[in-house]
Design a protein around this motif. Structure first.
Motif, PDB file in Angstrom:
ATOM      1  N   ALA A  70       0.837  -1.212   0.000  1.00 36.79           N
ATOM      2  CA  ALA A  70       0.000   0.000   0.000  1.00 36.79           C
ATOM      3  C   ALA A  70       0.867   1.256   0.000  1.00 36.79           C
ATOM      4  O   ALA A  70       0.638   2.187  -0.790  1.00 36.79           O
ATOM      5  CB  ALA A  70      -0.925  -0.016   1.214  1.00 36.79           C
ATOM      6  N   TRP A  71       1.870   1.311   0.863  1.00 38.61           N
ATOM      7  CA  TRP A  71       2.730   2.490   0.927  1.00 38.61           C
ATOM      8  C   TRP A  71       3.572   2.635  -0.339  1.00 38.61           C
ATOM      9  O   TRP A  71       3.831   3.758  -0.795  1.00 38.61           O
ATOM     10  CB  TRP A  71       3.623   2.417   2.158  1.00 38.61           C
ATOM     11  N   GLY A  72       4.015   1.522  -0.925  1.00 42.06           N
ATOM     12  CA  GLY A  72       4.763   1.610  -2.175  1.00 42.06           C
ATOM     13  C   GLY A  72       3.918   2.184  -3.293  1.00 42.06           C
ATOM     14  O   GLY A  72       4.394   2.984  -4.113  1.00 42.06           O
ATOM     15  N   ASP A  73       2.650   1.780  -3.321  1.00 43.59           N
ATOM     16  CA  ASP A  73       1.728   2.326  -4.323  1.00 43.59           C
ATOM     17  C   ASP A  73       1.581   3.835  -4.163  1.00 43.59           C
ATOM     18  O   ASP A  73       1.543   4.575  -5.147  1.00 43.59           O
ATOM     19  CB  ASP A  73       0.372   1.639  -4.173  1.00 43.59           C
ATOM     20  N   ALA A  74       1.491   4.314  -2.903  1.00 48.35           N
ATOM     21  CA  ALA A  74       1.322   5.749  -2.674  1.00 48.35           C
ATOM     22  C   ALA A  74       2.625   6.515  -2.892  1.00 48.35           C
ATOM     23  O   ALA A  74       2.621   7.650  -3.374  1.00 48.35           O
ATOM     24  CB  ALA A  74       0.821   5.983  -1.245  1.00 48.35           C
ATOM     25  N   TRP A  75       3.755   5.889  -2.560  1.00 46.59           N
ATOM     26  CA  TRP A  75       5.053   6.571  -2.550  1.00 46.59           C
ATOM     27  C   TRP A  75       5.444   7.113  -3.923  1.00 46.59           C
ATOM     28  O   TRP A  75       5.736   8.306  -4.074  1.00 46.59           O
ATOM     29  CB  TRP A  75       6.092   5.593  -2.014  1.00 46.59           C
ATOM     30  N   THR A  76       5.478   6.262  -4.936  1.00 50.58           N
ATOM     31  CA  THR A  76       5.977   6.706  -6.236  1.00 50.58           C
ATOM     32  C   THR A  76       4.943   7.498  -7.041  1.00 50.58           C
ATOM     33  O   THR A  76       5.206   7.888  -8.167  1.00 50.58           O
ATOM     34  CB  THR A  76       6.482   5.516  -7.077  1.00 50.58           C
ATOM     35  N   ASN A  77       3.777   7.774  -6.424  1.00 51.05           N
ATOM     36  CA  ASN A  77       2.894   8.754  -7.053  1.00 51.05           C
ATOM     37  C   ASN A  77       3.539  10.129  -7.090  1.00 51.05           C
ATOM     38  O   ASN A  77       3.139  10.982  -7.890  1.00 51.05           O
ATOM     39  CB  ASN A  77       1.569   8.844  -6.282  1.00 51.05           C
ATOM     40  N   LEU A  78       4.546  10.352  -6.230  1.00 52.95           N
ATOM     41  CA  LEU A  78       5.284  11.608  -6.269  1.00 52.95           C
ATOM     42  C   LEU A  78       6.121  11.731  -7.535  1.00 52.95           C
ATOM     43  O   LEU A  78       6.534  12.835  -7.901  1.00 52.95           O
ATOM     44  CB  LEU A  78       6.194  11.716  -5.040  1.00 52.95           C
ATOM     45  N   LEU A  79       6.374  10.614  -8.202  1.00 50.62           N
ATOM     46  CA  LEU A  79       7.150  10.619  -9.441  1.00 50.62           C
ATOM     47  C   LEU A  79       6.280  10.364 -10.664  1.00 50.62           C
ATOM     48  O   LEU A  79       6.600  10.794 -11.767  1.00 50.62           O
ATOM     49  CB  LEU A  79       8.244   9.545  -9.357  1.00 50.62           C
TER      50      LEU A  79
END
Length: 437
Positions: A387-396
């Motif tokens: 879940a956090w990985g999915d949210a994290w790279t939304n910054l890129l």
């Protein structure tokens, strides 16, 4: 130090990051070539996967377009504009404006990701009308709060595995949100991000000579001016408060029943219904609402044209086995203690090609869950790693930034340099939290 680090990052992105439409075309080619090279898929098979999946996000695309349009109409209503302007009045300097918009975006995104995207961008515009601050960093700060959404109340993966009948129930059972969203390690990660993100954004504030400003007049919302010429019978209907309230108020009554008595929760449909009903009531007249709609719809072109391409990429990644292979590569080097971290990293990579929390879980769960059970890892923590990985790279990944950019009137290259710094900092915090908290 962060100001110095952000300067080359911003210049690099401004020079080399293409328009999001070009970005999705390049991702399509990369996914297709990877499927042929690493999964031994034929060109014809890859084209079939792409074509079969191309229209798979039509309903979601319309929901996202409505998030943009209804949120814009709500925020441009006179009462909400006064509220946002009053809240913006709390900022007394460029630094305080950056901190304030980051906190508002974090709080709104933790409640619901669609709510956070729209409110953050619209509040940033209200601040820019009052404070002379670098507009690029202001919008990047508004978008940065989105990073907490999957650890919040509307996180699709933790809500999925807490719902009876989910597709992995026979394997892992029902995992309550007390072990995911409201677990101590997750709340610590969210709490640290609430403290660190405003500071990081504040420290990236460029010097006066390097800042990019926007004139407040360019951010003014359109007025619903009365038409010229002789009055028409239809004008009375277009300016009827009664007509608006006869439709908008029942919509709000339905939502009260839905949330209070029917036990409904926040999702895209309920958020859009709420935004639309409130906008109808608060604009008071159909003419005022339609004027706002005409302005809002201008920013929806990116969503309309790009989301089908991402659906095609998801088709390639899922049907070719490429997403599963990426996940298995990280699982192969994991232990019981490090599997949540590698789940986080692998999900961040997969998210660049499959920017959908639900779709990503469908791809990664069949790999991550057996690995967690075989290694004796904490299944709930592994799920939150995804879940956090999915949210994290939304910054890129500019996919989710499109509504924010449309509201702000900017391009992806304007904010992604700042987002690159945010990506590094949040990656360290989340990775450590999943491993050691």
């Amino acid at each position: 130090m962060l100001q110095k680090l952000s300067r080359p990052a911003v210049k690099l992105v401004e020079r080399y990051l293409p328009d999001p439409y070009i970005f999705v075309l390049l991702l399509t080619l990369v996914a297709a070539l990877a499927a042929m090279l690493f999964e031994q898929q034929s060109p014809l098979a890859v084209m079939r996967y792409w074509g079969d999946g191309f229209w798979g996000l039509l309903a979601f695309s319309m929901q996202m377009l409505l998030v943009l349009v209804t949120g814009f109409m709500l925020a441009s209503s006179p009462p909400v504009k006064r509220l946002l302007d009053a809240l913006a009045g709390l900022a007394r300097s460029p630094g305080s404006a950056i901190v304030l918009v980051t906190l508002v975006s974090l709080a709104a995104s933790w409640i619901n990701w669609g709510f956070g995207l729209v409110i953050g961008a619209l509040f940033a515009k209200a601040l820019a009308r009052r404070i002379r601050v670098d507009y690029r960093l202001l919008i990047a700060s508004a978008y940065s709060g989105f990073v907490v959404w999957h650890g919040g109340l509307a996180g699709s993966i933790p809500l999925t595995i807490a719902t009876p009948g989910h597709f992995s129930e026979a394997q892992i059972g029902i995992i309550p949100t007390s072990q995911t969203i409201f677990s101590l390690y997750n709340l610590l990660i969210v709490g640290i991000l609430f403290v660190v993100m405003p500071l990081i954004n504040r420290w990236m504030l460029p010097e006066e000579r390097e800042s990019v400003y926007v004139e407040p007049s360019q951010l003014a919302e359109p007025d619903s001016a009365a038409p010229t010429g002789p009055p028409r019978p239809a004008d009375r209907l277009e300016n009827s408060t009664l007509l608006s309230w006869l439709v908008g108020i029942p919509g709000l009554v339905y939502l009260i029943h839905y949330f209070v008595f029917a036990g409904g929760g926040l999702n895209l449909n309920s958020v859009n219904f709420l935004f639309l009903s409130l906008a109808i009531v608060l604009h008071r007249t159909p003419r005022s609402l339609l004027t706002s709609l005409q302005e809002a719809i201008k920013g929806g072109a990116g969503i309309v044209i790009q989301f089908p391409f991402y659906a095609g990429i998801m088709g390639i990644m899922m049907q070719s086995g490429l997403a599963q292979s990426l996940s298995e590569m990280f699982v192969a080097i994991a232990s019981a203690d490090t599997l949540p971290f590698w789940s986080f990293i692998s999900a961040g990579v997969v998210n660049l090609f499959v920017p959908s929390g639900g779709g990503q879980w469908a791809v990664q769960a069949p790999v991550m869950l057996p690995a967690a059970q075989a290694l004796g890892a904490d299944v709930a923590r592994v799920a939150m790693g995804v879940a956090w990985g999915d949210a994290w790279t939304n910054l890129l990944q500019p996919f989710w930034a499109l509504p924010v950019l449309a509201i702000a009137g900017l391009n992806a290259k304007d904010i992604m340099g700042f987002c690159l710094i945010q990506l590094v900092v949040t990656g360290v915090i989340i990775g450590l939290g999943l491993t050691f908290f």
